[in-house]
Design a protein around this motif. Structure first.
Motif, PDB file in Angstrom:
ATOM      1  N   VAL A   5       9.834   5.549  -5.893  1.00 24.28           N
ATOM      2  CA  VAL A   5       9.292   5.125  -6.954  1.00 24.28           C
ATOM      3  C   VAL A   5       9.303   3.600  -7.611  1.00 24.28           C
ATOM      4  CG1 VAL A   5      10.178   7.221  -8.048  1.00 24.28           C
ATOM      5  CG2 VAL A   5      11.713   5.089  -8.187  1.00 24.28           C
ATOM      6  N   GLY A   6       9.696   2.796  -6.389  1.00 23.03           N
ATOM      7  CA  GLY A   6       9.324   1.343  -6.757  1.00 23.03           C
ATOM      8  C   GLY A   6      10.439   0.548  -7.570  1.00 23.03           C
ATOM      9  N   ILE A   7      11.847   1.052  -7.535  1.00 22.92           N
ATOM     10  CA  ILE A   7      12.776   0.456  -8.123  1.00 22.92           C
ATOM     11  C   ILE A   7      13.829  -0.101  -6.844  1.00 22.92           C
ATOM     12  CG2 ILE A   7      12.719   1.753 -10.251  1.00 22.92           C
ATOM     13  CD1 ILE A   7      15.215   3.230  -9.283  1.00 22.92           C
ATOM     14  N   TYR A  16       0.893  -1.158  -0.001  1.00 19.92           N
ATOM     15  CA  TYR A  16      -0.016   0.047   0.090  1.00 19.92           C
ATOM     16  C   TYR A  16       0.933   1.344   0.017  1.00 19.92           C
ATOM     17  CZ  TYR A  16      -3.180   3.506   1.668  1.00 19.92           C
ATOM     18  OH  TYR A  16      -4.256   4.681   1.495  1.00 19.92           O
ATOM     19  N   ASN A  17       1.872   1.515   0.861  1.00 16.39           N
ATOM     20  CA  ASN A  17       2.587   2.581   1.190  1.00 16.39           C
ATOM     21  C   ASN A  17       3.159   3.044  -0.405  1.00 16.39           C
ATOM     22  OD1 ASN A  17       2.139   1.898   3.685  1.00 16.39           O
ATOM     23  ND2 ASN A  17       4.314   2.377   4.283  1.00 16.39           N
ATOM     24  N   VAL A  18       3.887   2.023  -1.007  1.00 17.52           N
ATOM     25  CA  VAL A  18       4.542   2.353  -2.255  1.00 17.52           C
ATOM     26  C   VAL A  18       3.723   2.637  -3.298  1.00 17.52           C
ATOM     27  CG1 VAL A  18       6.005   1.425  -4.173  1.00 17.52           C
ATOM     28  CG2 VAL A  18       6.509   0.676  -1.677  1.00 17.52           C
ATOM     29  N   ALA A  19       2.347   1.901  -3.329  1.00 16.41           N
ATOM     30  CA  ALA A  19       1.489   2.250  -4.381  1.00 16.41           C
ATOM     31  C   ALA A  19       0.865   3.577  -4.196  1.00 16.41           C
ATOM     32  CB  ALA A  19       0.188   1.277  -4.103  1.00 16.41           C
ATOM     33  N   GLN A  20       0.515   3.991  -2.882  1.00 17.20           N
ATOM     34  CA  GLN A  20       0.238   5.588  -2.671  1.00 17.20           C
ATOM     35  C   GLN A  20       1.229   6.344  -2.886  1.00 17.20           C
ATOM     36  OE1 GLN A  20      -2.957   6.307  -2.111  1.00 17.20           O
ATOM     37  NE2 GLN A  20      -3.421   4.232  -2.355  1.00 17.20           N
ATOM     38  N   ALA A  21       2.308   5.971  -2.802  1.00 19.28           N
ATOM     39  CA  ALA A  21       3.532   7.106  -3.035  1.00 19.28           C
ATOM     40  C   ALA A  21       3.684   7.176  -4.556  1.00 19.28           C
ATOM     41  CB  ALA A  21       4.934   6.561  -2.368  1.00 19.28           C
ATOM     42  N   LYS A  22       3.539   6.426  -5.182  1.00 21.07           N
ATOM     43  CA  LYS A  22       3.746   6.323  -6.760  1.00 21.07           C
ATOM     44  C   LYS A  22       2.584   7.014  -7.330  1.00 21.07           C
ATOM     45  CE  LYS A  22       4.951   2.320  -8.754  1.00 21.07           C
ATOM     46  NZ  LYS A  22       4.988   1.077  -9.205  1.00 21.07           N
ATOM     47  N   LEU A  23       1.332   6.923  -6.686  1.00 17.93           N
ATOM     48  CA  LEU A  23       0.302   7.767  -7.201  1.00 17.93           C
ATOM     49  C   LEU A  23       0.466   9.203  -7.147  1.00 17.93           C
ATOM     50  CD1 LEU A  23      -2.583   7.736  -8.337  1.00 17.93           C
ATOM     51  CD2 LEU A  23      -3.320   7.124  -6.015  1.00 17.93           C
ATOM     52  N   ALA A  24       0.946   9.400  -5.582  1.00 16.53           N
ATOM     53  CA  ALA A  24       1.148  10.958  -5.465  1.00 16.53           C
ATOM     54  C   ALA A  24       2.170  11.522  -6.394  1.00 16.53           C
ATOM     55  CB  ALA A  24       1.695  11.030  -3.942  1.00 16.53           C
ATOM     56  N   LEU A  25       3.383  10.861  -6.304  1.00 17.19           N
ATOM     57  CA  LEU A  25       4.354  11.229  -7.567  1.00 17.19           C
ATOM     58  C   LEU A  25       3.815  11.342  -8.793  1.00 17.19           C
ATOM     59  CD1 LEU A  25       7.593   9.107  -6.343  1.00 17.19           C
ATOM     60  CD2 LEU A  25       7.476  11.563  -6.525  1.00 17.19           C
ATOM     61  N   ALA A  37      29.780   8.010  -0.183  1.00 17.26           N
ATOM     62  CA  ALA A  37      29.030   6.907  -0.300  1.00 17.26           C
ATOM     63  C   ALA A  37      27.866   6.889   0.363  1.00 17.26           C
ATOM     64  CB  ALA A  37      30.203   5.690   0.100  1.00 17.26           C
ATOM     65  N   TRP A  38      28.046   7.275   1.641  1.00 18.51           N
ATOM     66  CA  TRP A  38      26.814   7.155   2.513  1.00 18.51           C
ATOM     67  C   TRP A  38      25.398   7.950   1.831  1.00 18.51           C
ATOM     68  CZ3 TRP A  38      27.388  10.188   7.735  1.00 18.51           C
ATOM     69  CH2 TRP A  38      26.049  10.208   8.439  1.00 18.51           C
ATOM     70  N   LEU A  39      25.884   9.285   1.713  1.00 20.48           N
ATOM     71  CA  LEU A  39      24.764  10.239   1.348  1.00 20.48           C
ATOM     72  C   LEU A  39      24.356   9.635  -0.139  1.00 20.48           C
ATOM     73  CD1 LEU A  39      26.392  13.644   2.071  1.00 20.48           C
ATOM     74  CD2 LEU A  39      24.771  12.199   3.390  1.00 20.48           C
ATOM     75  N   GLY A  40      25.220   9.100  -1.079  1.00 18.25           N
ATOM     76  CA  GLY A  40      24.761   8.793  -2.487  1.00 18.25           C
ATOM     77  C   GLY A  40      23.950   7.610  -2.419  1.00 18.25           C
ATOM     78  N   PHE A  41      24.383   6.426  -1.553  1.00 15.18           N
ATOM     79  CA  PHE A  41      23.413   5.313  -1.593  1.00 15.18           C
ATOM     80  C   PHE A  41      22.214   5.548  -0.738  1.00 15.18           C
ATOM     81  CE2 PHE A  41      22.193   1.717   0.978  1.00 15.18           C
ATOM     82  CZ  PHE A  41      21.672   0.580  -0.094  1.00 15.18           C
ATOM     83  N   GLN A  42      22.086   6.475   0.335  1.00 15.83           N
ATOM     84  CA  GLN A  42      20.928   6.517   1.190  1.00 15.83           C
ATOM     85  C   GLN A  42      20.196   7.465   0.274  1.00 15.83           C
ATOM     86  OE1 GLN A  42      21.661   6.812   5.309  1.00 15.83           O
ATOM     87  NE2 GLN A  42      19.684   8.305   5.525  1.00 15.83           N
ATOM     88  N   MET A  43      20.438   8.190  -0.631  1.00 17.89           N
ATOM     89  CA  MET A  43      19.558   9.168  -1.434  1.00 17.89           C
ATOM     90  C   MET A  43      18.791   8.199  -2.484  1.00 17.89           C
ATOM     91  SD  MET A  43      19.689  10.431  -4.863  1.00 17.89           S
ATOM     92  CE  MET A  43      21.303  10.792  -5.088  1.00 17.89           C
ATOM     93  N   PHE A  44      19.633   7.259  -3.077  1.00 12.12           N
ATOM     94  CA  PHE A  44      19.273   6.389  -4.225  1.00 12.12           C
ATOM     95  C   PHE A  44      18.309   5.401  -3.682  1.00 12.12           C
ATOM     96  CE2 PHE A  44      19.608   2.425  -6.794  1.00 12.12           C
ATOM     97  CZ  PHE A  44      19.255   2.839  -7.804  1.00 12.12           C
ATOM     98  N   GLU A  45      18.562   5.048  -2.570  1.00  9.86           N
ATOM     99  CA  GLU A  45      17.621   3.821  -1.918  1.00  9.86           C
ATOM    100  C   GLU A  45      16.327   4.481  -1.649  1.00  9.86           C
ATOM    101  OE1 GLU A  45      15.718   1.100   0.192  1.00  9.86           O
ATOM    102  OE2 GLU A  45      17.303   0.842  -1.246  1.00  9.86           O
ATOM    103  N   ASN A  46      16.301   5.786  -0.910  1.00 11.57           N
ATOM    104  CA  ASN A  46      15.072   6.323  -0.620  1.00 11.57           C
ATOM    105  C   ASN A  46      14.242   6.781  -1.663  1.00 11.57           C
ATOM    106  OD1 ASN A  46      13.471   9.147  -0.071  1.00 11.57           O
ATOM    107  ND2 ASN A  46      13.479   8.049   2.058  1.00 11.57           N
ATOM    108  N   ILE A  47      14.757   7.571  -2.666  1.00 10.27           N
ATOM    109  CA  ILE A  47      14.195   7.684  -3.782  1.00 10.27           C
ATOM    110  C   ILE A  47      13.835   6.542  -4.588  1.00 10.27           C
ATOM    111  CG2 ILE A  47      14.068   9.166  -5.915  1.00 10.27           C
ATOM    112  CD1 ILE A  47      16.072  11.157  -4.633  1.00 10.27           C
ATOM    113  N   GLY A  48      14.509   5.768  -4.638  1.00 10.09           N
ATOM    114  CA  GLY A  48      14.223   4.377  -5.451  1.00 10.09           C
ATOM    115  C   GLY A  48      13.130   3.529  -4.783  1.00 10.09           C
ATOM    116  N   MET A  49      12.776   3.717  -3.382  1.00  9.88           N
ATOM    117  CA  MET A  49      11.828   2.965  -2.903  1.00  9.88           C
ATOM    118  C   MET A  49      10.450   3.848  -3.161  1.00  9.88           C
ATOM    119  SD  MET A  49      12.528   3.243   1.275  1.00  9.88           S
ATOM    120  CE  MET A  49      12.141   4.475   2.259  1.00  9.88           C
TER     121      MET A  49
END
Length: 422
Positions: free
Chosen positions: A377-379, A277-286, A363-375
């Motif tokens: 958008v569902g990737i 549900y969380n990801v579905a609603q987030a993608k809908l908002a995006l 490495a910390w900032l780059g990966f954490q940014m990618f992971e958060n935005i990735g989840m």
């Protein structure tokens, strides 16, 4: 009898350009004391001249954007705000203010002087992790990873552990290299540094906090790559990481809801009304934001409270819905600019310790940014990681600004030694 009085007009004595003799004697000291603060602040050797203003400006811009997005995500949630629509905004601004103070302290003290305090920082981080697992800790969203503080605040020791891992591994790997004894870290140094990095991961996985464990794993990899460690250690660590991930899955260390998150990631149609549900609603908002967004405080998904945990894990969905594609692009460009400057700082550092610190932060900032935005958008699977600078959270804000302070310290010392300012 002439009673008139002939008045003589007195003329001021000429003392020259220097004024009276007494004032002339005081003029050098007087002039020195009256030098403007601005003039002193911008002298060639002043810290403010050696500051990387791109790093500071991008970090501050992301933090301010984050405060606005957190405010928008929380103002309609009366169950969280206690009836004060600005409650989270006030807390977030306070967190930012404290983070800026920490940034200034770390920048001024410098990473080299902090070397002596690295063992203390590491011990403090480990004690914090164990305290979170003790009766002092609190379970939130299935993870016993927090320590509750008065006035509604909480502390997440895993954030401090990220700083401790970077500094601890950096000190061990760079010690003999920076003194000129060896050209690159030896096997013993690499092994000791891995103990420093892997020990926190072991404790964190007992919480279980999969997201923080993943971030520290990436930090370890980035630090080893930057240090010039033998390639066989990198390859071995990669294999161990894969085997460890499989073992965590098979041994049932992860909580059921974390396993369900991975299943929902591999099959988004598995349970769209439940674990997905969380990801579905987030993608809908995006997707509904379009090019320029609905406008701040105007997003139907956000203001309708359809996206759970939107002020933390899914804050990027607020940006997508209310600021649109353009707003999201601005955020990504700011992150890209910050990471690019971080890489430059690592390359231009005048010692291996500085290179390792800057590389670990990137490495910390780059990966954490990618992971958060990735989840969002569902990737990427949902791992409970905040978006740096933007998501709500005091521990995350403090740790991130300490990391920015470390970047600035490496840059300032490197610029001073090279006799130039970027």
């Amino acid at each position: 009898m002439n009673l008139g009085v002939k008045m003589r007009q007195s003329k001021p004595k000429a003392f020259g350009l220097g004024g009276p003799p007494s004032l002339q004697k005081l003029s050098p000291a007087f002039a020195e004391s009256r030098r403007s603060f601005t003039a002193r602040a911008f002298e060639r050797d002043a810290p403010v001249r050696r500051l990387d203003w791109v790093v500071f400006a991008t970090s501050l811009a992301l933090s301010v954007i984050g405060c606005l997005l957190v405010w928008s995500a929380t103002r309609p949630r009366h169950n969280l705000t206690g009836g004060d629509p600005q409650a989270f905004l006030k807390k977030d601004l306070l967190n930012l203010a404290i983070g800026l103070v920490l940034f200034v302290v770390v920048s001024v003290v410098g990473h080299r002087r902090m070397r002596a305090a690295v063992p203390f920082i590491g011990i403090l981080a480990m004690l914090g992790l164990f305290a979170a697992l003790s009766p002092l800790g609190a379970t939130i969203n299935g993870q016993r990873a927090w320590i509750l503080l008065p006035a509604g605040f909480s502390l997440q020791p895993a954030e401090l552990a990220k700083i401790g891992v970077i500094l601890g591994m950096g000190m061990i790997l760079a010690e003999r290299v920076d003194t000129g004894d060896v050209e690159r870290p030896g096997n013993r140094a690499v092994l000791l540094s891995l103990v420093v990095g892997l020990l926190p991961i072991g404790v964190i996985m007992l919480m279980p906090d999969m997201g923080s464990g993943m971030v520290i794993g990436v930090i370890i990899l980035g630090v080893l790559l930057a240090s010039g460690a033998p390639a066989r250690w990198i390859a071995g660590l990669t294999v161990i990481g894969g085997v460890g991930a499989a073992a965590v899955w098979k041994l049932g260390i992860l909580s059921p809801y974390q396993i369900d998150r991975f299943k929902a990631f591999t099959d988004p149609t598995l349970d769209p009304a439940g674990v997905g549900y969380n990801v579905a609603q987030a993608k809908l908002a995006l997707g509904s934001g379009g090019l320029f967004g609905k406008g701040l405080f105007q997003g139907p998904q956000t203001q309708g409270q359809f996206v759970p945990e939107q002020q933390t894990d899914f804050i990027f969905s607020v940006a997508g819905e209310e600021l649109g594609l353009v707003g999201c692009a601005v955020i990504l460009c700011l992150f890209g600019l910050l990471l690019w400057r971080g890489v430059r700082i690592a390359v231009n550092a005048d010692d291996l310790f500085g290179t390792i610190i800057a590389s670990g932060v990137v490495a910390w900032l780059g990966f954490q940014m990618f992971e958060n935005i990735g989840m969002n958008v569902g990737i990427m699977p949902v791992a409970g990681l905040p978006l740096p600078f933007i998501s709500y959270g005091g521990s995350s804000m403090f740790a991130i600004w300490i990391a920015v302070g470390l970047l600035q310290s490496v840059h300032m010392r490197g610029a001073a030694s090279l006799g130039k300012f970027k």
